[in-house]
Design a protein around this motif. Structure first.
Motif, PDB file in Angstrom:
ATOM      1  N   LYS A  54     -26.337  -9.912  11.044  1.00  0.00           N
ATOM      2  CA  LYS A  54     -26.560 -11.353  11.146  1.00  0.00           C
ATOM      3  C   LYS A  54     -26.017 -12.003   9.879  1.00  0.00           C
ATOM      4  N   THR A  55     -25.097 -12.931  10.053  1.00  0.00           N
ATOM      5  CA  THR A  55     -24.455 -13.606   8.923  1.00  0.00           C
ATOM      6  C   THR A  55     -24.791 -15.092   8.979  1.00  0.00           C
ATOM      7  N   ALA A  60     -31.318 -22.244   5.899  1.00  0.00           N
ATOM      8  CA  ALA A  60     -31.782 -23.546   6.395  1.00  0.00           C
ATOM      9  C   ALA A  60     -32.405 -23.435   7.788  1.00  0.00           C
ATOM     10  N   TYR A  61     -31.900 -22.539   8.601  1.00  0.00           N
ATOM     11  CA  TYR A  61     -32.437 -22.345   9.950  1.00  0.00           C
ATOM     12  C   TYR A  61     -33.161 -21.015  10.066  1.00  0.00           C
ATOM     13  N   GLY A  62     -33.628 -20.491   8.942  1.00  0.00           N
ATOM     14  CA  GLY A  62     -34.355 -19.229   8.935  1.00  0.00           C
ATOM     15  C   GLY A  62     -33.535 -18.101   8.330  1.00  0.00           C
ATOM     16  N   ASP A  66     -34.843 -13.137  10.932  1.00  0.00           N
ATOM     17  CA  ASP A  66     -35.676 -13.849  11.907  1.00  0.00           C
ATOM     18  C   ASP A  66     -35.045 -13.840  13.303  1.00  0.00           C
ATOM     19  N   ALA A  67     -33.727 -13.692  13.365  1.00  0.00           N
ATOM     20  CA  ALA A  67     -33.017 -13.704  14.651  1.00  0.00           C
ATOM     21  C   ALA A  67     -33.218 -12.412  15.439  1.00  0.00           C
ATOM     22  N   VAL A  68     -33.764 -11.392  14.785  1.00  0.00           N
ATOM     23  CA  VAL A  68     -33.990 -10.115  15.467  1.00  0.00           C
ATOM     24  C   VAL A  68     -35.490  -9.980  15.724  1.00  0.00           C
ATOM     25  N   ASP A  69     -35.928 -10.634  16.781  1.00  0.00           N
ATOM     26  CA  ASP A  69     -37.341 -10.598  17.167  1.00  0.00           C
ATOM     27  C   ASP A  69     -37.587  -9.389  18.079  1.00  0.00           C
ATOM     28  N   GLY A 102     -28.522  -8.314   7.013  1.00  0.00           N
ATOM     29  CA  GLY A 102     -28.438  -9.759   6.919  1.00  0.00           C
ATOM     30  C   GLY A 102     -27.558 -10.134   5.751  1.00  0.00           C
ATOM     31  N   ILE A 103     -26.652 -11.074   5.978  1.00  0.00           N
ATOM     32  CA  ILE A 103     -25.749 -11.541   4.928  1.00  0.00           C
ATOM     33  C   ILE A 103     -25.927 -13.053   4.838  1.00  0.00           C
ATOM     34  N   THR A 104     -26.282 -13.534   3.641  1.00  0.00           N
ATOM     35  CA  THR A 104     -26.561 -14.956   3.460  1.00  0.00           C
ATOM     36  C   THR A 104     -25.760 -15.509   2.286  1.00  0.00           C
TER      37      THR A 104
END
Length: 120
Positions: A54-55, A60-62, A66-69, A102-104
């Motif tokens: 997830k990149t 700002a949107y989490g 968080d995208a891996v529920d 996760g890459i932010t």
């Protein structure tokens, strides 16, 4: 949408480099079936690792994780089973696990990379 796709691809490239530096062998990337896609399938001597990447530019949107529920995790496990069924020799007694990277940050190459092993 093309910019988002390019950013996602760059994140997956960075994740694959990270895994390779840790000693993982990359077995497959962007493996697709009708039910979905696996970003990266990698292996160590003892484990087969399905990696969701997830990149994000920011949180700002989490957070990317968080995208891996639970629902996404279950889908990834089903896809992992489909990958194993299509590549039975790749398992060879290896334990299967699900990781998330996760890459932010704005620049994918210098962004913060976080790696959670064995997501359950």
């Amino acid at each position: 949408m093309a910019a988002k796709d390019d950013r996602g691809r760059a994140g997956e490239d960075r994740a694959a480099r990270h895994l390779t530096q840790l000693g993982y062998d990359i077995l497959d990337r962007n493996w697709r079936v009708r039910q979905g896609e696996l970003d990266i399938v990698a292996a160590t001597a003892r484990e087969l690792v399905v990696v969701e990447v997830k990149t994000r530019r920011s949180e700002a949107y989490g957070h990317p994780f968080d995208a891996v529920d639970a629902r996404k995790s279950e889908r990834l496990w089903r896809l992992a089973c489909a990958w194993v069924a299509a590549h039975p020799m790749a398992v060879r007694g290896r334990r299967i696990r699900l990781d998330v990277i996760g890459i932010t940050g704005d620049d994918v190459d210098t962004a913060v990379l976080e790696h959670v092993e064995d997501l359950r």
